[in-house]
Write an enzyme that holds these catalytic residues in place. Structure first.
Site, PDB file in Angstrom:
ATOM      1  N   PHE A 189       0.909  -1.145   0.031  1.00  0.00           N
ATOM      2  CA  PHE A 189       0.135  -0.131   0.024  1.00  0.00           C
ATOM      3  C   PHE A 189       0.698   1.324   0.111  1.00  0.00           C
ATOM      4  CE2 PHE A 189      -3.341  -2.811   2.064  1.00  0.00           C
ATOM      5  CZ  PHE A 189      -4.367  -2.410   1.179  1.00  0.00           C
ATOM      6  N   ASP A 190       0.353   2.184  -0.785  1.00  0.00           N
ATOM      7  CA  ASP A 190       0.881   3.653  -0.535  1.00  0.00           C
ATOM      8  C   ASP A 190       0.023   4.173   0.594  1.00  0.00           C
ATOM      9  OD1 ASP A 190       1.919   6.284  -0.807  1.00  0.00           O
ATOM     10  OD2 ASP A 190       0.063   6.678  -1.912  1.00  0.00           O
ATOM     11  N   LYS A 191       0.578   4.988   1.306  1.00  0.00           N
ATOM     12  CA  LYS A 191       0.008   5.507   2.611  1.00  0.00           C
ATOM     13  C   LYS A 191      -1.072   6.568   2.155  1.00  0.00           C
ATOM     14  CE  LYS A 191       1.496   8.431   5.560  1.00  0.00           C
ATOM     15  NZ  LYS A 191       0.362   9.454   5.674  1.00  0.00           N
TER      16      LYS A 191
END
Length: 621
Positions: free
Chosen positions: A308-310
């Site tokens: 995941f990107d945040k």
């Protein structure tokens, strides 16, 4: 002739049924001659569309199922088995009819989308409201939409307030409020209110048009299973013909050889995988998930590591300026004006939040007075009104030689420990202020992550360009296995490449803009982007139209279910063929009954695939 026959295939099927019924009635009345004429006529009429398809396939140097049926029917006529020849051709046509009807239902989601496409728009021309065909709307037109109307093009609201049903785009049934400055998308419906908008994307460039195009392309694309079955069919059909000849050579029983030929038709095997793919992609489209084809479903179902990107993915992507502290001689409003002016050159979400904050406070900005460069993953350097600005993270300050005082450093750490991102702003070589931006974790994130783990994801990782303290806070709250902070786009690409080298099957979920390189590198790219940005639609394999993490867990569960469904259909079809062939050789399966079981098996695999249309993933609470 060919066009006429294909156009009236359903009528031919009905006529064939009537003639067969007439034959049975004549047999009951003891009129053998009428029975024979009726059954032969039924066979010939019903054979026409089958023969045409067999001929067309032969012209393409392909051996089709239709060819097997035609050979078998000619053989049945030759040995005087008119009942079998008539019933076999009728059952084949009836099976094709039911198959087409059932397949049409699996495509219903796409059909509903197409039917929702707006046809007209009300635009203002020379001060007057004029209704024009949708294709006549051009960029820059001012468009009016009232209650009950459909948004005809993509654009921005300039005046008015309304609630919109955006289910066609996002799969989300809950109405969304729209007012001046907000984006609206073609195909959505205005439930209540009135808005005027400026057209930005028209025709085939609208989100709705491109979404339909992507779903159409996806449903036409083939999975690895389908490609294998296509190759298999080209070998299988001539092999069955040869085996039938061997059966006749050994047994001298032409009826047995013909029956062997008919029941060996791999109809259920050929249709099983494609119908599962179409149904799965249709379900995704209905729920706001675009899956770009059967091969993507295959690969997605095998993913065991999710990265995941945040910002904008695990968090809401709608951060706000929560604190703003100055450390130099600039007043807060003046500093905000200069920083926002510099951030006009950036597309990063955090930069845009600063610009939005300035506009909210009524500060006028002018991009014509800005020069500079974006330092990916770190911030920007800009020239604004003869001032040199450096805006970004702590690493950028160090690279630029900006001194951060103990007081400023302590303040930044304090804000980061509270979950904020600290944006440093330096003017002419001196730190002038720190802007705190806070982005809340999505409410559904814990539930979605639990569902993903339940469905088979055994490793969840977060990569972010944000600071370590904020990253740790988010990772801890969500129970993420591993996190890495202060990552540049190229670092994310390197990290995913290493995971793949270790044998992991990796999916990368990001916002589809600054994460595009990592999304493209992963085995499966997942784009979070409400309204479907150009980059997200082009780069990602799976697009979540509503920016909702629960859509991601649904998409993964759907891919697993679709892949499982394809395997079920394939195994069932192979088993049926073997059982029928064994039955023929044992003398327990006859020509007509074999064909009936064959067509029933085709319908069963279609019905099994249709379960995917209403598939709902189990979301963990």
């Amino acid at each position: 002739m060919i066009v006429y026959v294909n156009k009236h295939k359903n009528h031919i099927t009905a006529i064939s049924a009537i003639l067969i019924a007439l034959g049975y009635i004549a047999s009951f009345l003891g009129n053998g001659e009428v029975k024979t004429i009726a059954l032969i006529t039924a066979t010939i009429i019903a054979s026409l569309p089958i023969a045409i398809k067999a001929y067309q396939a032969l012209r393409m140097k392909a051996f089709s199922i239709e060819l097997l049926v035609i050979i078998a029917v000619i053989g049945a006529l030759f040995i005087g088995e008119y009942v079998e020849s008539a019933v076999v051709t009728f059952l084949f046509l009836m099976g094709a009819f039911l198959e087409a009807r059932t397949l049409a239902k699996t495509r219903s989601s796409l059909k509903e989308l197409i039917e929702m496409a707006p046809q007209e728009a009300t635009v203002i021309q020379e001060g007057k409201q004029v209704t024009v065909p949708i294709e006549d709307v051009v960029e820059g037109d001012r468009v009016i939409i009232r209650s009950g109307g459909k948004i005809p093009v993509d654009g921005e609201v300039v005046t008015g307030n309304a609630t919109l049903n955006e289910a066609a785009i996002t799969g989300e049934s809950r109405p969304a409020s729209k007012s001046a400055g907000e984006k609206v998308f073609s195909g959505t419906i205005l439930d209540n209110g009135y808005i005027e908008m400026v057209a930005e994307k028209v025709g085939d460039d609208t989100t709705f048009a491109r979404m339909i195009e992507l779903v159409e392309e996806a449903q036409e694309s083939k999975s690895k299973t389908e490609k294998f079955l296509d190759r298999f069919a080209t070998v299988y059909t001539p092999a069955i013909v040869i085996l039938s000849i061997l059966v006749f050579a050994i047994t001298r029983n032409l009826h047995l050889a013909i029956t062997f030929l008919v029941v060996a038709c791999p109809g259920a095997l050929v249709i099983g995988a494609p119908v599962s793919t179409v149904a799965g992609i249709g379900n995704g489209a209905k729920n706001g998930v675009l899956i770009k084809g059967g091969e993507i479903i295959d690969q997605f179902s095998k993913v065991n590591t999710l990265v995941f990107d945040k910002t904008g993915t695990l968090t809401k992507g709608k951060p706000e300026v929560t604190d703003f502290r100055t450390f130099g001689n600039y007043e807060q409003r003046e500093l905000l004006r200069l920083v926002a002016q510099g951030e006009l050159i950036s597309e990063h979400p955090l930069g845009q939040i600063i610009v939005k904050e300035a506009k909210t406070k009524g500060i006028a900005l002018n991009q014509d007075h800005v020069e500079g460069e974006v330092i990916k993953g770190n911030g920007i350097r800009a020239k604004v009104e003869n001032h040199s600005l450096v805006i970004g993270n702590r690493k950028l300050m160090q690279t630029a030689g900006i001194t951060i005082s103990t007081t400023a450093s302590s303040y930044a750490v304090e804000r980061e420990e509270l979950g904020s991102t600290a944006i440093f702003a330096a003017i002419d070589g001196d730190l002038a202020g720190i802007i705190s931006i806070t982005d809340q974790i999505r409410e559904a994130a814990p539930q979605a992550i639990a569902a993903l783990r339940e469905n088979g994801i055994d490793q969840i990782i977060m990569l972010t360009g944000d600071n370590k303290r904020t990253a740790k806070l988010v990772a801890t709250q969500l129970g993420i296995d591993e996190y890495h902070a202060e990552f540049l786009p190229e670092n994310k690409v390197e990290f995913i490449t290493e995971l793949k080298r270790q044998g992991r099957v990796v999916a990368m979920a990001g916002d589809g803009i600054n994460d595009a390189p990592a999304i493209a590198t992963a085995d499966i790219g997942l784009a979070m982007g409400e309204g479907g940005t150009d980059v997200s639609m082009e780069t990602a394999d799976v697009v979540l139209m509503a920016d909702k993490l629960l859509q991601l867990s649904h998409a993964y569960a759907l891919a697993k279910a679709t892949s499982r469904n394809m395997k079920q259909n394939t195994y069932f079809a192979v088993a049926i063929v073997f059982v029928l062939l064994f039955g023929v050789l044992m003398g327990s399966v006859q020509l007509a009954s074999g064909m009936f079981i064959h067509e029933a098996s085709v319908l069963l695999v279609i019905v099994n695939a249709m379960r995917l249309v209403s598939f709902k993933s189990k979301q963990k609470g």
